[in-house]
Design an enzyme around this catalytic site. Structure first.
Site, PDB file in Angstrom:
ATOM      1  N   HIS A  15     -84.183 -26.747  89.329  1.00 50.64           N
ATOM      2  CA  HIS A  15     -83.008 -27.949  89.236  1.00 50.64           C
ATOM      3  C   HIS A  15     -83.486 -28.470  89.623  1.00 50.64           C
ATOM      4  O   HIS A  15     -82.495 -30.045  89.661  1.00 50.64           O
ATOM      5  CB  HIS A  15     -81.724 -27.206  90.218  1.00 50.64           C
ATOM      6  CG  HIS A  15     -80.681 -26.093  90.301  1.00 50.64           C
ATOM      7  ND1 HIS A  15     -80.139 -25.902  89.064  1.00 50.64           N
ATOM      8  CD2 HIS A  15     -80.716 -24.538  90.511  1.00 50.64           C
ATOM      9  CE1 HIS A  15     -79.383 -24.769  88.730  1.00 50.64           C
ATOM     10  NE2 HIS A  15     -79.709 -24.151  89.556  1.00 50.64           N
ATOM     11  N   HIS A  42     -78.247 -20.354  85.690  1.00 57.53           N
ATOM     12  CA  HIS A  42     -77.567 -21.762  85.649  1.00 57.53           C
ATOM     13  C   HIS A  42     -78.423 -22.289  85.131  1.00 57.53           C
ATOM     14  O   HIS A  42     -79.496 -22.126  84.882  1.00 57.53           O
ATOM     15  CB  HIS A  42     -77.644 -21.557  87.725  1.00 57.53           C
ATOM     16  CG  HIS A  42     -77.376 -21.111  88.333  1.00 57.53           C
ATOM     17  ND1 HIS A  42     -77.947 -19.957  89.030  1.00 57.53           N
ATOM     18  CD2 HIS A  42     -75.674 -21.525  89.007  1.00 57.53           C
ATOM     19  CE1 HIS A  42     -76.922 -20.168  89.673  1.00 57.53           C
ATOM     20  NE2 HIS A  42     -75.538 -20.402  89.938  1.00 57.53           N
ATOM     21  N   ASP A  57     -82.181 -18.043  83.922  1.00 57.24           N
ATOM     22  CA  ASP A  57     -81.745 -17.707  85.038  1.00 57.24           C
ATOM     23  C   ASP A  57     -79.833 -18.195  84.942  1.00 57.24           C
ATOM     24  O   ASP A  57     -79.774 -18.873  83.830  1.00 57.24           O
ATOM     25  CB  ASP A  57     -81.965 -19.336  85.709  1.00 57.24           C
ATOM     26  CG  ASP A  57     -81.538 -19.323  87.212  1.00 57.24           C
ATOM     27  OD1 ASP A  57     -82.232 -18.382  88.180  1.00 57.24           O
ATOM     28  OD2 ASP A  57     -80.386 -19.838  87.840  1.00 57.24           O
ATOM     29  N   ASP A  91     -80.643 -13.762  88.404  1.00 54.30           N
ATOM     30  CA  ASP A  91     -78.728 -14.270  88.847  1.00 54.30           C
ATOM     31  C   ASP A  91     -77.735 -13.725  87.928  1.00 54.30           C
ATOM     32  O   ASP A  91     -76.943 -14.429  88.003  1.00 54.30           O
ATOM     33  CB  ASP A  91     -78.545 -15.201  89.799  1.00 54.30           C
ATOM     34  CG  ASP A  91     -79.812 -16.732  88.828  1.00 54.30           C
ATOM     35  OD1 ASP A  91     -79.634 -16.276  87.663  1.00 54.30           O
ATOM     36  OD2 ASP A  91     -79.607 -17.220  89.831  1.00 54.30           O
TER      37      ASP A  91
HETATM   38  C1  SP5 Z   1     -81.752 -21.367  91.860  1.00 51.67           C
HETATM   39  C2  SP5 Z   1     -81.085 -20.895  91.468  1.00 51.67           C
HETATM   40  O1  SP5 Z   1     -80.529 -20.414  91.127  1.00 51.67           O
HETATM   41  N1  SP5 Z   1     -80.191 -21.928  91.848  1.00 51.67           N
HETATM   42  C3  SP5 Z   1     -78.993 -21.773  92.511  1.00 51.67           C
HETATM   43  C4  SP5 Z   1     -77.789 -23.050  92.441  1.00 51.67           C
HETATM   44  C5  SP5 Z   1     -76.900 -22.906  92.862  1.00 51.67           C
HETATM   45  N2  SP5 Z   1     -76.137 -23.305  93.493  1.00 51.67           N
HETATM   46  C6  SP5 Z   1     -74.320 -23.187  93.803  1.00 51.67           C
HETATM   47  C7  SP5 Z   1     -73.932 -22.485  93.824  1.00 51.67           C
HETATM   48  C8  SP5 Z   1     -72.230 -21.858  94.212  1.00 51.67           C
HETATM   49  C9  SP5 Z   1     -72.042 -21.212  94.903  1.00 51.67           C
HETATM   50  N3  SP5 Z   1     -70.813 -20.339  94.334  1.00 51.67           N
HETATM   51  C10 SP5 Z   1     -70.558 -19.567  93.028  1.00 51.67           C
HETATM   52  C11 SP5 Z   1     -68.745 -19.036  93.225  1.00 51.67           C
HETATM   53  C12 SP5 Z   1     -68.483 -17.488  93.445  1.00 51.67           C
HETATM   54  N4  SP5 Z   1     -67.253 -17.451  93.830  1.00 51.67           N
HETATM   55 ZN    ZN Z   2     -79.346 -19.536  89.364  1.00 51.18          ZN
END
Ligand code: SP5
Ligand code: ZN
Length: 343
Positions: A160, A198, A196, A285
């Protein structure tokens, strides 16, 4: 497969992040790397070695000098105000605000150099982030020297982080730094495959206008998932990079079968690009029990991911990204790596 790991990751341990309107303990924690290291050892994947130290110039090949300088001094500037808790941004140059006037105060700098608030800076964050990048660079050096594969056990993660911004638990873009190192040491074309959960917004933006580095990413659809503002299928690259960016946004609830079908399409794109080497941003993830994600992959799917990546036959550097089901992250990462090694 060679694994590169440093205990320095422990120096980065943020206390809290925003989640649904309140501060909660950080999902990105030292135990993640401990679990992955234990699983890699248990799987008998091969030697585990510490990283070499690389020059700062390896970082500024993909990050701006002022951003790296910010990371180097941020904690000291924060602590100089008498603060003892983590530094966190709270104001950003979003729509209609100026980006051409970098603030002098640390509170302003934190927002200027961030895309979100999920990036606590602690006393040891810079040392940990630099060691994490060194792990990726050491893996890249191994590949550039003729190695077949390596696993950079990076923490904190990187995908990111853009050229001049941290975000999503990431400070230095380990995968992008490694891909650039491979370009600078003999590889004419490098592909980055990001699995990943994301979207790897930082890696995409770093290479978006370049035709020498292909970026392909499978991820939760940004219409409903972080990072929300990048990662759509119509982002295909620009200028010389047109066609060298491929996004595969997938819906919440995606299972192994649908995921592997999209992975086959991404792998076909990578095969057509014929890279000299491959960097895999390896997040797990996508696992069904991940606490912040919404895909439904299981252990056998991770083995299948590794096997499919192996079909490319390219020298491959795996770089650890996300995965927050701490009890399972090790097994899932090891499944990808053994699937690759056996594939
Ligand atoms: C490296 C990596 O995997 N970074 C991930 C960053 C995610 N940050 C935002 C997380 C917000 C989680 N919201 C999820 C709602 C679930 N119900
Ligand atoms: Zn991630």
């Amino acid at each position: 497969m060679l694994t590169i790991y440093s205990d320095d990751h422990r120096l980065h341990h943020g206390a809290a992040e925003f989640y649904r309107g309140r501060l909660v303990p950080c999902f990105e924690m030292p135990a993640r790397a401990d679990q992955v290291l234990a699983a890699v050892r248990a799987a008998g994947l091969g030697a585990v070695v510490p990283p070499d130290r690389f020059d700062r110039t390896a970082l500024t090949r993909v990050h701006t000098d002022d951003y790296v300088a910010f990371l180097e001094s941020a904690w000291d500037e924060w602590a100089a105000q008498g603060e003892t808790g983590d530094a966190l941004p709270y104001a950003w140059p979003a729509v209609d605000l100026r980006r051409d006037t970098p603030p002098q105060h640390i509170d302003g700098k934190l927002g200027f150099y961030a895309i979100d608030a999920a990036v606590p800076i602690t006393a040891g964050t810079w040392t940990a982030a630099r060691s994490s990048a060194d792990c990726a660079l050491t893996g890249a050096r191994h590949i550039a020297g003729g190695g077949h594969s390596a696993f950079a056990l990076c923490r904190p993660p990187g995908h990111h982080a853009g050229a001049r911004a941290m975000g999503g638990f990431c400070y230095l873009n380990n995968a992008a730094i490694a891909a650039q190192y491979l370009r600078d040491h003999g590889a004419a074309r490098v592909a980055v495959l990001d699995v990943d959960y994301h979207h790897g917004n930082g890696t995409q933006t770093i290479f978006y206008d370049r035709g020498d580095v292909l970026f392909a990413s499978l991820h939760g659809d940004p219409m409903v998932e972080y990072p929300f503002f990048l990662g759509h299928a119509d982002e295909r690259g620009s200028g010389a990079g047109l066609g060298a960016n491929r996004n595969f946004p997938l819906p919440w609830g995606t299972t192994g079968d649908a995921y592997l079908a999209a992975l086959d399409a991404a792998i076909a794109d990578i095969a057509a690009f014929a890279p000299d080497s491959l960097v895999v941003s390896l997040g797990v993830d996508t696992f069904v029990e991940d606490p912040i994600s919404h895909f439904k992959l299981v252990a056998a799917d991770f083995t299948a991911i590794g096997r499919r990546i192996a079909t490319l036959g390219a020298p491959t550097l795996f770089v650890l990204e996300g995965g927050y089901a701490v009890a399972d992250i090790g097994g899932n990462v090891a499944a990808v790596l053994t699937g690759f090694a056996d594939g």
